[in-house]
Design an enzyme around this catalytic site. Structure first.
Site, PDB file in Angstrom:
ATOM      1  N   ASP A  32      33.154 -13.041  50.262  1.00  0.00           N
ATOM      2  CA  ASP A  32      33.941 -14.181  50.742  1.00  0.00           C
ATOM      3  C   ASP A  32      33.119 -15.010  51.733  1.00  0.00           C
ATOM      4  O   ASP A  32      32.219 -14.493  52.395  1.00  0.00           O
ATOM      5  CB  ASP A  32      35.212 -13.628  51.426  1.00  0.00           C
ATOM      6  CG  ASP A  32      36.267 -14.694  51.616  1.00  0.00           C
ATOM      7  OD1 ASP A  32      36.159 -15.785  51.002  1.00  0.00           O
ATOM      8  OD2 ASP A  32      37.208 -14.456  52.387  1.00  0.00           O
ATOM      9  N   ASN A  34      31.804 -18.259  50.990  1.00  0.00           N
ATOM     10  CA  ASN A  34      30.881 -19.246  50.398  1.00  0.00           C
ATOM     11  C   ASN A  34      31.269 -20.678  50.779  1.00  0.00           C
ATOM     12  O   ASN A  34      30.416 -21.498  51.115  1.00  0.00           O
ATOM     13  CB  ASN A  34      30.903 -19.164  48.863  1.00  0.00           C
ATOM     14  CG  ASN A  34      30.357 -17.870  48.336  1.00  0.00           C
ATOM     15  OD1 ASN A  34      29.773 -17.100  49.070  1.00  0.00           O
ATOM     16  ND2 ASN A  34      30.556 -17.624  47.048  1.00  0.00           N
ATOM     17  N   ARG A  36      33.135 -21.826  53.315  1.00  0.00           N
ATOM     18  CA  ARG A  36      32.934 -22.151  54.737  1.00  0.00           C
ATOM     19  C   ARG A  36      31.449 -22.264  55.062  1.00  0.00           C
ATOM     20  O   ARG A  36      31.034 -23.099  55.863  1.00  0.00           O
ATOM     21  CB  ARG A  36      33.590 -21.082  55.621  1.00  0.00           C
ATOM     22  CG  ARG A  36      35.107 -21.281  55.741  1.00  0.00           C
ATOM     23  CD  ARG A  36      35.786 -20.071  56.289  1.00  0.00           C
ATOM     24  NE  ARG A  36      35.869 -19.028  55.280  1.00  0.00           N
ATOM     25  CZ  ARG A  36      36.098 -17.743  55.550  1.00  0.00           C
ATOM     26  NH1 ARG A  36      36.225 -17.342  56.798  1.00  0.00           N
ATOM     27  NH2 ARG A  36      36.183 -16.867  54.568  1.00  0.00           N
ATOM     28  N   HIS A  49      28.711 -21.583  46.608  1.00  0.00           N
ATOM     29  CA  HIS A  49      28.779 -20.592  45.526  1.00  0.00           C
ATOM     30  C   HIS A  49      27.382 -20.330  44.956  1.00  0.00           C
ATOM     31  O   HIS A  49      27.049 -19.201  44.594  1.00  0.00           O
ATOM     32  CB  HIS A  49      29.752 -21.058  44.435  1.00  0.00           C
ATOM     33  CG  HIS A  49      31.167 -21.150  44.936  1.00  0.00           C
ATOM     34  ND1 HIS A  49      31.747 -20.149  45.689  1.00  0.00           N
ATOM     35  CD2 HIS A  49      32.110 -22.128  44.823  1.00  0.00           C
ATOM     36  CE1 HIS A  49      32.988 -20.503  46.017  1.00  0.00           C
ATOM     37  NE2 HIS A  49      33.228 -21.699  45.500  1.00  0.00           N
ATOM     38  N   ASN A  80      42.114 -17.362  41.917  1.00  0.00           N
ATOM     39  CA  ASN A  80      41.233 -18.528  42.119  1.00  0.00           C
ATOM     40  C   ASN A  80      41.504 -19.668  41.131  1.00  0.00           C
ATOM     41  O   ASN A  80      41.017 -20.788  41.339  1.00  0.00           O
ATOM     42  CB  ASN A  80      39.751 -18.133  42.050  1.00  0.00           C
ATOM     43  CG  ASN A  80      39.281 -17.303  43.221  1.00  0.00           C
ATOM     44  OD1 ASN A  80      38.387 -16.475  43.105  1.00  0.00           O
ATOM     45  ND2 ASN A  80      39.898 -17.499  44.391  1.00  0.00           N
ATOM     46  N   TRP A  81      42.294 -19.415  40.069  1.00  0.00           N
ATOM     47  CA  TRP A  81      42.641 -20.528  39.160  1.00  0.00           C
ATOM     48  C   TRP A  81      43.444 -21.600  39.887  1.00  0.00           C
ATOM     49  O   TRP A  81      43.573 -22.716  39.407  1.00  0.00           O
ATOM     50  CB  TRP A  81      43.447 -20.018  37.957  1.00  0.00           C
ATOM     51  CG  TRP A  81      42.663 -19.161  36.999  1.00  0.00           C
ATOM     52  CD1 TRP A  81      42.849 -17.820  36.802  1.00  0.00           C
ATOM     53  CD2 TRP A  81      41.616 -19.560  36.088  1.00  0.00           C
ATOM     54  NE1 TRP A  81      41.961 -17.365  35.842  1.00  0.00           N
ATOM     55  CE2 TRP A  81      41.207 -18.408  35.391  1.00  0.00           C
ATOM     56  CE3 TRP A  81      40.978 -20.776  35.825  1.00  0.00           C
ATOM     57  CZ2 TRP A  81      40.192 -18.424  34.432  1.00  0.00           C
ATOM     58  CZ3 TRP A  81      39.970 -20.797  34.870  1.00  0.00           C
ATOM     59  CH2 TRP A  81      39.583 -19.636  34.181  1.00  0.00           C
ATOM     60  N   ARG A  83      42.565 -23.007  42.484  1.00  0.00           N
ATOM     61  CA  ARG A  83      41.634 -23.964  43.113  1.00  0.00           C
ATOM     62  C   ARG A  83      41.403 -25.158  42.195  1.00  0.00           C
ATOM     63  O   ARG A  83      41.679 -25.088  40.995  1.00  0.00           O
ATOM     64  CB  ARG A  83      40.303 -23.266  43.399  1.00  0.00           C
ATOM     65  CG  ARG A  83      40.459 -22.185  44.433  1.00  0.00           C
ATOM     66  CD  ARG A  83      39.120 -21.617  44.818  1.00  0.00           C
ATOM     67  NE  ARG A  83      39.326 -20.569  45.805  1.00  0.00           N
ATOM     68  CZ  ARG A  83      38.388 -20.057  46.570  1.00  0.00           C
ATOM     69  NH1 ARG A  83      37.140 -20.479  46.448  1.00  0.00           N
ATOM     70  NH2 ARG A  83      38.659 -19.128  47.449  1.00  0.00           N
ATOM     71  N   ARG A 201      41.522  -8.362  54.429  1.00  0.00           N
ATOM     72  CA  ARG A 201      42.558  -8.034  53.442  1.00  0.00           C
ATOM     73  C   ARG A 201      41.893  -7.692  52.124  1.00  0.00           C
ATOM     74  O   ARG A 201      40.708  -7.975  51.913  1.00  0.00           O
ATOM     75  CB  ARG A 201      43.562  -9.176  53.300  1.00  0.00           C
ATOM     76  CG  ARG A 201      42.921 -10.510  53.002  1.00  0.00           C
ATOM     77  CD  ARG A 201      43.959 -11.615  52.811  1.00  0.00           C
ATOM     78  NE  ARG A 201      43.287 -12.892  52.717  1.00  0.00           N
ATOM     79  CZ  ARG A 201      43.187 -13.780  53.708  1.00  0.00           C
ATOM     80  NH1 ARG A 201      43.735 -13.534  54.879  1.00  0.00           N
ATOM     81  NH2 ARG A 201      42.533 -14.911  53.530  1.00  0.00           N
ATOM     82  N   SER A 203      43.150  -8.608  48.950  1.00  0.00           N
ATOM     83  CA  SER A 203      43.254  -9.718  47.992  1.00  0.00           C
ATOM     84  C   SER A 203      43.310  -9.254  46.534  1.00  0.00           C
ATOM     85  O   SER A 203      42.601  -9.804  45.681  1.00  0.00           O
ATOM     86  CB  SER A 203      42.096 -10.708  48.193  1.00  0.00           C
ATOM     87  OG  SER A 203      42.115 -11.241  49.491  1.00  0.00           O
ATOM     88  N   GLU A 214      36.520   3.731  52.122  1.00  0.00           N
ATOM     89  CA  GLU A 214      36.304   3.276  53.495  1.00  0.00           C
ATOM     90  C   GLU A 214      36.163   1.757  53.442  1.00  0.00           C
ATOM     91  O   GLU A 214      35.549   1.228  52.510  1.00  0.00           O
ATOM     92  CB  GLU A 214      35.011   3.881  54.062  1.00  0.00           C
ATOM     93  CG  GLU A 214      35.057   5.378  54.225  1.00  0.00           C
ATOM     94  CD  GLU A 214      36.058   5.825  55.283  1.00  0.00           C
ATOM     95  OE1 GLU A 214      36.235   5.106  56.276  1.00  0.00           O
ATOM     96  OE2 GLU A 214      36.677   6.895  55.091  1.00  0.00           O
TER      97      GLU A 214
HETATM   98  C1  FPP Z   1      34.687 -16.545  47.862  1.00  0.00           C
HETATM   99  O1  FPP Z   1      34.281 -17.550  48.754  1.00  0.00           O
HETATM  100  C2  FPP Z   1      33.828 -16.531  46.698  1.00  0.00           C
HETATM  101  C3  FPP Z   1      34.208 -16.875  45.434  1.00  0.00           C
HETATM  102  C4  FPP Z   1      35.575 -17.261  45.074  1.00  0.00           C
HETATM  103  C5  FPP Z   1      33.242 -16.924  44.319  1.00  0.00           C
HETATM  104  C6  FPP Z   1      32.176 -15.889  44.384  1.00  0.00           C
HETATM  105  C7  FPP Z   1      31.114 -16.214  43.444  1.00  0.00           C
HETATM  106  C8  FPP Z   1      29.839 -15.855  43.628  1.00  0.00           C
HETATM  107  C9  FPP Z   1      29.361 -15.103  44.782  1.00  0.00           C
HETATM  108  C10 FPP Z   1      28.824 -16.228  42.647  1.00  0.00           C
HETATM  109  C11 FPP Z   1      28.793 -15.346  41.446  1.00  0.00           C
HETATM  110  C12 FPP Z   1      28.107 -14.070  41.531  1.00  0.00           C
HETATM  111  C13 FPP Z   1      27.127 -13.718  40.680  1.00  0.00           C
HETATM  112  C14 FPP Z   1      26.859 -12.309  40.396  1.00  0.00           C
HETATM  113  C15 FPP Z   1      26.289 -14.680  40.016  1.00  0.00           C
HETATM  114  P1  FPP Z   1      35.323 -18.690  49.141  1.00  0.00           P
HETATM  115  O2  FPP Z   1      35.090 -19.849  48.272  1.00  0.00           O
HETATM  116  O3  FPP Z   1      36.706 -18.141  49.095  1.00  0.00           O
HETATM  117  O4  FPP Z   1      34.875 -18.984  50.590  1.00  0.00           O
HETATM  118  P2  FPP Z   1      35.814 -19.526  51.781  1.00  0.00           P
HETATM  119  O5  FPP Z   1      36.762 -18.414  52.110  1.00  0.00           O
HETATM  120  O6  FPP Z   1      34.822 -19.806  52.871  1.00  0.00           O
HETATM  121  O7  FPP Z   1      36.493 -20.765  51.279  1.00  0.00           O
END
Ligand code: FPP
Length: 253
Positions: A32, A34, A36, A49, A80-81, A83, A201, A203, A214
């Site tokens: 989580d 990405n 922010r 991402h 996440n759909w 979004r 959490r 999720s 753990e």
């Molecule tokens: C959560 O950050 C992250 C995601 C919903 C997507 C995760 C995807 C990747 C890490 C890329 C794919 C992985 C591989 C193996 C190629 P967020 O967008 O919820 O962040 P935020 O809470 O800061 O908004």
């Protein structure tokens, strides 16, 4: 200076202990933060991402070396759909790109790749890439990499329960087996669950498999999570007493 007792040898790092015990750990990560990470740099969320995918590559590469036999990464939750389509599509494209560019490397490195989650809602080309990658890497034994895509643990448990009425052996173990079949990719107990990004959490991630896991919550955003952070997490895990409801060894006698 007074003579002192010889120092006890320094304990081996957690990763070394896991390896020498021949176990290997199942580590699951909610990657989580990405969005922010990107916003704080004035970048679009998709850049976060992309940086997150780079972090995933680093962690996957290091996992067998630090004593992890199964690594489950939460790449796209069914929630996440909700979004904007542009963001979800950017994540789906990244996952597709990852499978196309990394499958050969996974084969070389002995990584078996599986996807857990629904497949009927992802683009057909991604569905095909998943099947190709799973087939190509099926013989990998160094690391089982499970990518959770369009994944919801509640949904998986619900579908397993719907199938379970046909099963004659009613036990938690046989339910686990049915659950493993629902979304393929197996179902094994999680040892350590790491969530980056500061939230605390679950999720809807691996609800059944985390019964005795753990938990470790890390403030850093996922794109900043390094191999050293993973090693520090394993070190902390090694100091947790895992009693699974029993008494700790020291008190049991
Ligand atoms: C959560 O950050 C992250 C995601 C919903 C997507 C995760 C995807 C990747 C890490 C890329 C794919 C992985 C591989 C193996 C190629 P967020 O967008 O919820 O962040 P935020 O809470 O800061 O908004």
């Amino acid at each position: 200076m007074p003579a002192s007792r010889p120092l006890a040898p320094a304990p081996a790092p957690a990763s070394e202990r896991a390896r020498s015990a021949g176990q290997g750990l199942h580590v699951a990560i909610i990657s989580d933060g990405n969005g922010r990470w990107a916003s704080s740099r004035g970048l679009p969320r998709s850049a976060g991402h992309r940086a997150g995918a780079e972090a995933a590559r680093r962690i996957i590469e290091a996992s067998p070396r630090v004593g992890i036999h199964t690594l489950t990464l939460f790449a796209l939750s069914s929630a996440n759909w909700k979004r904007p389509a542009a963001e979800v599509n950017a994540i789906l494209r990244l996952l597709h790109e990852y499978l196309l560019t990394e499958t050969a490397h996974c084969v070389e490195q002995g990584v078996r790749l599986s996807v857990i989650g629904r497949r009927d809602r992802v683009p057909a080309a991604l569905r095909q890439a998943i099947a190709d990658s799973e087939a190509a890497t099926a013989r990998g034994t160094r690391l089982h990499l499970r990518l959770a895509i369009d994944y919801s643990a509640r949904d998986a448990i619900f579908h397993a329960a719907c199938r379970f009425y046909k099963v004659t052996e009613l036990s938690p173990e046989s339910f686990s087996r049915v659950l493993a079949e629902v979304y393929r990719g197996g179902s094994t107990e999680v040892d350590l669950l790491i969530r980056t990004g500061g939230e605390q959490r679950l999720s809807d991630f691996l609800l059944w498999e985390c019964a005795f896991a753990e938990f470790l919550f890390v403030r850093k955003a996922w794109p900043d999570f390094t191999v050293a952070d993973l090693e520090a997490a394993l070190e902390e895990f090694a100091h947790r007493e895992r009693t699974r409801g029993a008494l700790p060894d020291a008190l049991a006698g």
